[in-house]
Scaffold this motif. Structure first.
Motif, PDB file in Angstrom:
ATOM      1  N   THR A   6       0.822  -1.452   0.365  1.00 32.23           N
ATOM      2  CA  THR A   6       0.322  -0.050   0.046  1.00 32.23           C
ATOM      3  C   THR A   6       1.060   1.401   0.276  1.00 32.23           C
ATOM      4  O   THR A   6       0.416   2.027  -0.537  1.00 32.23           O
ATOM      5  CB  THR A   6      -1.058  -0.166   0.931  1.00 32.23           C
ATOM      6  OG1 THR A   6      -1.969   1.019   1.040  1.00 32.23           O
ATOM      7  CG2 THR A   6      -0.193   0.202   2.758  1.00 32.23           C
ATOM      8  N   TYR A  64       0.756   3.620  -3.341  1.00 31.87           N
ATOM      9  CA  TYR A  64       0.457   5.847  -2.846  1.00 31.87           C
ATOM     10  C   TYR A  64       1.778   6.113  -3.074  1.00 31.87           C
ATOM     11  O   TYR A  64       1.631   7.645  -2.946  1.00 31.87           O
ATOM     12  CB  TYR A  64      -0.461   6.022  -1.391  1.00 31.87           C
ATOM     13  CG  TYR A  64      -1.538   5.374  -1.926  1.00 31.87           C
ATOM     14  CD1 TYR A  64      -2.727   6.248  -3.060  1.00 31.87           C
ATOM     15  CD2 TYR A  64      -1.862   4.015  -1.190  1.00 31.87           C
ATOM     16  CE1 TYR A  64      -3.746   5.091  -3.515  1.00 31.87           C
ATOM     17  CE2 TYR A  64      -3.534   3.135  -1.716  1.00 31.87           C
ATOM     18  CZ  TYR A  64      -4.060   3.681  -2.734  1.00 31.87           C
ATOM     19  OH  TYR A  64      -5.383   3.508  -2.901  1.00 31.87           O
ATOM     20  N   TYR A 121      -0.422  11.557  -0.245  1.00 28.71           N
ATOM     21  CA  TYR A 121      -0.657  10.734   0.505  1.00 28.71           C
ATOM     22  C   TYR A 121       0.900  10.305   1.067  1.00 28.71           C
ATOM     23  O   TYR A 121       1.471   9.616   2.085  1.00 28.71           O
ATOM     24  CB  TYR A 121      -1.129   9.322   0.119  1.00 28.71           C
ATOM     25  CG  TYR A 121      -2.496   9.902  -0.390  1.00 28.71           C
ATOM     26  CD1 TYR A 121      -3.604   9.690   0.646  1.00 28.71           C
ATOM     27  CD2 TYR A 121      -2.736   9.234  -1.481  1.00 28.71           C
ATOM     28  CE1 TYR A 121      -4.646  10.263   0.772  1.00 28.71           C
ATOM     29  CE2 TYR A 121      -4.362   9.579  -1.955  1.00 28.71           C
ATOM     30  CZ  TYR A 121      -5.230  10.399  -1.176  1.00 28.71           C
ATOM     31  OH  TYR A 121      -5.862  10.445  -1.079  1.00 28.71           O
ATOM     32  N   PHE A 153      -4.034  -3.613   2.565  1.00 29.11           N
ATOM     33  CA  PHE A 153      -2.949  -3.124   2.485  1.00 29.11           C
ATOM     34  C   PHE A 153      -1.965  -3.783   2.643  1.00 29.11           C
ATOM     35  O   PHE A 153      -0.557  -2.964   1.877  1.00 29.11           O
ATOM     36  CB  PHE A 153      -2.644  -2.732   4.250  1.00 29.11           C
ATOM     37  CG  PHE A 153      -3.625  -2.327   4.757  1.00 29.11           C
ATOM     38  CD1 PHE A 153      -4.332  -0.863   3.752  1.00 29.11           C
ATOM     39  CD2 PHE A 153      -4.375  -1.602   6.045  1.00 29.11           C
ATOM     40  CE1 PHE A 153      -4.882   0.029   4.883  1.00 29.11           C
ATOM     41  CE2 PHE A 153      -4.804  -0.833   6.614  1.00 29.11           C
ATOM     42  CZ  PHE A 153      -5.389   0.294   5.981  1.00 29.11           C
ATOM     43  N   GLN A 199      -2.409  -5.900  -1.358  1.00 31.53           N
ATOM     44  CA  GLN A 199      -2.966  -5.187  -2.747  1.00 31.53           C
ATOM     45  C   GLN A 199      -4.362  -6.053  -3.655  1.00 31.53           C
ATOM     46  O   GLN A 199      -4.910  -5.766  -4.535  1.00 31.53           O
ATOM     47  CB  GLN A 199      -2.313  -4.260  -3.263  1.00 31.53           C
ATOM     48  CG  GLN A 199      -1.312  -3.520  -3.806  1.00 31.53           C
ATOM     49  CD  GLN A 199      -1.781  -2.143  -3.227  1.00 31.53           C
ATOM     50  OE1 GLN A 199      -2.965  -1.731  -3.921  1.00 31.53           O
ATOM     51  NE2 GLN A 199      -2.684  -1.927  -1.691  1.00 31.53           N
ATOM     52  N   GLU A 219      -8.888   2.418   1.263  1.00 35.46           N
ATOM     53  CA  GLU A 219      -8.052   2.181   1.767  1.00 35.46           C
ATOM     54  C   GLU A 219      -6.489   3.552   1.730  1.00 35.46           C
ATOM     55  O   GLU A 219      -5.611   3.648   2.270  1.00 35.46           O
ATOM     56  CB  GLU A 219      -7.331   1.122   0.729  1.00 35.46           C
ATOM     57  CG  GLU A 219      -5.317   1.082   0.773  1.00 35.46           C
ATOM     58  CD  GLU A 219      -5.299   0.902  -0.235  1.00 35.46           C
ATOM     59  OE1 GLU A 219      -3.501   0.135  -0.593  1.00 35.46           O
ATOM     60  OE2 GLU A 219      -5.230   0.495  -1.744  1.00 35.46           O
ATOM     61  N   ARG A 220      -6.781   4.693   0.219  1.00 37.78           N
ATOM     62  CA  ARG A 220      -6.230   5.545   0.900  1.00 37.78           C
ATOM     63  C   ARG A 220      -5.757   5.721   1.332  1.00 37.78           C
ATOM     64  O   ARG A 220      -4.800   6.906   1.895  1.00 37.78           O
ATOM     65  CB  ARG A 220      -5.819   5.597  -0.470  1.00 37.78           C
ATOM     66  CG  ARG A 220      -7.244   6.801  -1.173  1.00 37.78           C
ATOM     67  CD  ARG A 220      -7.267   7.561  -2.837  1.00 37.78           C
ATOM     68  NE  ARG A 220      -8.507   7.993  -3.051  1.00 37.78           N
ATOM     69  CZ  ARG A 220      -8.727   7.916  -3.605  1.00 37.78           C
ATOM     70  NH1 ARG A 220      -8.911   5.861  -3.910  1.00 37.78           N
ATOM     71  NH2 ARG A 220     -10.529   7.614  -4.131  1.00 37.78           N
ATOM     72  N   THR A 274      -3.246   4.954   4.568  1.00 36.50           N
ATOM     73  CA  THR A 274      -1.982   4.076   4.010  1.00 36.50           C
ATOM     74  C   THR A 274      -1.574   4.769   5.477  1.00 36.50           C
ATOM     75  O   THR A 274      -0.339   4.131   5.048  1.00 36.50           O
ATOM     76  CB  THR A 274      -2.020   3.989   2.392  1.00 36.50           C
ATOM     77  OG1 THR A 274      -1.284   3.123   2.007  1.00 36.50           O
ATOM     78  CG2 THR A 274      -1.468   5.686   2.122  1.00 36.50           C
TER      79      THR A 274
END
Length: 526
Positions: free
Chosen positions: A143, A147, A154, A276, A279, A337-338, A341
């Motif tokens: 993760t 990003y 992020y 995480f 993916q 998720e983002r 992260t």
């Protein structure tokens, strides 16, 4: 014989010197043990950096960065993120250009810095062995790698929040050193100007200080309260914009900028942990494994935090935001998720601390845990780097660029396609966004909030409510839409004939000639 004895004596005297030289050299080299780990982190974050096409969120970052500073402040205020990242991106592009490699490097480099900060933080809380393990698991964390390869904020947020947490640890050890609190103020303020979810880190730090033994509670110190007051003071220039955004949350929902998230359920929490590390939401994984792996990790986190006071900081850093956002998402879904992260960075460090604390007789257990987690991460990296370059959104855009003719019209069905298209467009066409009214006549045009703020000032030229409203002299039209049914442009006006099409990245570009226009009719109608 005499010469042999002398040579032996000289050799004996030389051995300690040689040993001392080797030892000093090894000591010097040993201080650079973190360099190979950072090299690995950098290599992974730059690997396939330009393979994936620019997508909608990245396109919005680029559009925001094109504004002058005062205008950028205004438009960021109407967007759903604070302005710092976009201001830095603007400066970065002015220096290094706007190629995909350049603009994504601004995320890849902070992504590697985050690994270095994680190593540093781990060594302050535990041993060098734990720091090595944490560094390796952080470098491989899918993760974080993902990003670190997007034109978004992020990975930069990770620098601010891990840096602030490190400053907090230093201050807790030496409360009289106010420079640590000064660094904390700067880093947390930068975090707040980068992403609103920095507020979760504030909760983590206050909770950790509040859980200290009664005689060690620094939470009551005036210096701590003053530092937090300084953060609030530094944030005051942006606060009116945040309050204005909250007041217009309904407009953000109408524009689809918030409220698009799927509702959470019982599976969402373990799925997030899988996301995480793998993916992949892992919903197709064998059900016992789907539950056992996340539960194992949570158990490792809980046991480590129970037996190690320093580990509680990382446990709170990982678990508190995860559980809080999960709980809030039952009311208003934001379990993405983002958004989390940066807090997932705590998990690899906790696993490293757990392995390091195991007694030597259980070293095999620690090795097995490391291999298990690293193995899942490697599979996650494979998923991260699996990109079909022939099935990317830039493919249909480049097809249009090659086949575009003067006076062609280009109409896109969705704002997300529009945001990506602008980056790849090499034509002189005025791109238009298709905004057909709803059956009850309500307009679907974006408002001045969210993504709409990026095009609102040009809305009169960009928005197209009906295909029949195209200028009467239009001969050829490119329609860009999703390649899934139903067709967002249907029904097409009469006399439109399709000449060619190209798909990629979930989109479809189609070229139509209008055969119902006055002579001479365009080629393809005869």
């Amino acid at each position: 014989m005499r010469r042999s004895v002398v040579e032996q004596n000289e050799n004996i005297r030389a051995v300690p010197a040689l040993n001392r030289l080797s030892w000093d050299g090894a000591g010097w080299l040993s201080r650079l043990w973190w360099v190979p780990i950072l090299a690995l982190a950098m290599a992974l974050r730059f690997y396939h950096l330009t393979s994936a096409a620019i997508w909608g969120d990245e396109g919005s970052s680029l559009l925001l960065s094109e504004y002058a500073v005062t205008d950028l402040w205004f438009h960021a205020a109407h967007d759903v993120h604070p302005p710092l990242y976009f201001l830095l991106l603007r400066g970065w592009i002015e220096v290094f250009g706007d190629s995909i490699g350049s603009i994504r490097s601004m995320s890849a480099i902070p992504g590697a810095v985050v690994v270095g900060l994680g190593i540093w933080l781990t060594q302050q809380l535990s041993t060098r062995r734990a720091a090595v393990l944490a560094g390796l698991l952080l470098a491989l964390l899918p993760t974080a790698v993902r990003y670190s390869q997007e034109v978004r904020m992020y990975s930069l947020l990770g620098v601010w929040l891990l840096g602030a947490t490190l400053a907090l640890v230093y201050w807790m050890r030496q409360p009289e050193r106010t420079r640590y609190l000064a660094a904390y103020v700067v880093l947390m303020s930068a975090g707040f100007y980068t992403h609103y979810f920095t507020a979760l880190c504030v909760l983590v730090h206050w909770a950790y200080l509040g859980l200290q033994p009664r005689g060690q509670r620094l939470i009551t110190r005036p210096a701590w309260w003053l530092a937090n007051a300084m953060i609030v003071l530094l944030y005051l220039p942006w606060l009116p914009n945040l309050l204005d955004l909250v007041q217009h949350v309904d407009q953000l929902k109408v524009g689809g900028d918030i409220g698009w998230e799927e509702p959470v359920n019982l599976l969402s929490l373990p799925s997030m942990i899988w996301q995480f590390l793998l993916q992949d939401e892992a919903v197709d994984v064998w059900p016992p494994l789907f539950w056992l792996f996340p539960l194992l990790l949570i158990a490792v986190v809980a046991i480590t935090a129970w037996h190690s006071r320093p580990a509680r900081l990382l446990a709170l850093f990982f678990l508190l935001p995860l559980l809080l956002v999960y709980g809030v998402s039952f009311i208003s879904p934001v379990f993405i998720e983002r958004y989390l992260t940066v807090y997932a960075l705590g998990l690899p460090i906790l696993i490293a601390l757990a392995i390091d604390r195991l007694p030597s007789r259980l070293a095999w257990l620690g090795a097995a845990l490391f291999v298990l987690v690293a193995g899942v991460e490697l599979l996650g990296l494979k998923n991260t780097f699996t990109v079909d370059e022939q099935n990317q959104f830039n493919v249909p855009v480049e097809f249009i660029n090659r086949n575009y003719q003067e006076d062609d019209r280009i109409v896109l069905s969705d704002m997300m396609w529009y945001l990506s298209y602008v980056y790849y467009d090499q034509t002189d066409a005025q791109l238009q966004l298709f905004t057909p009214p709803k059956p009850d006549g309500t307009s679907t045009r974006p408002n001045a909030y969210g993504f709409g703020t990026l095009v609102d000032q040009d809305g009169g030229r960009i928005y197209l409510d009906h295909l029949s409203a195209l200028p009467a002299d239009t001969r050829r039209v490119w329609l860009v839409s999703s390649n899934e049914a139903p067709d967002e442009f249907a029904p097409l006006p009469g006399g439109w004939r399709e000449l060619s099409r190209q798909e990629g990245g979930g989109a479809r570009a189609r070229l139509f000639v209008l055969c119902n226009v006055p002579a001479p009719q365009p080629e393809g109608c005869r």
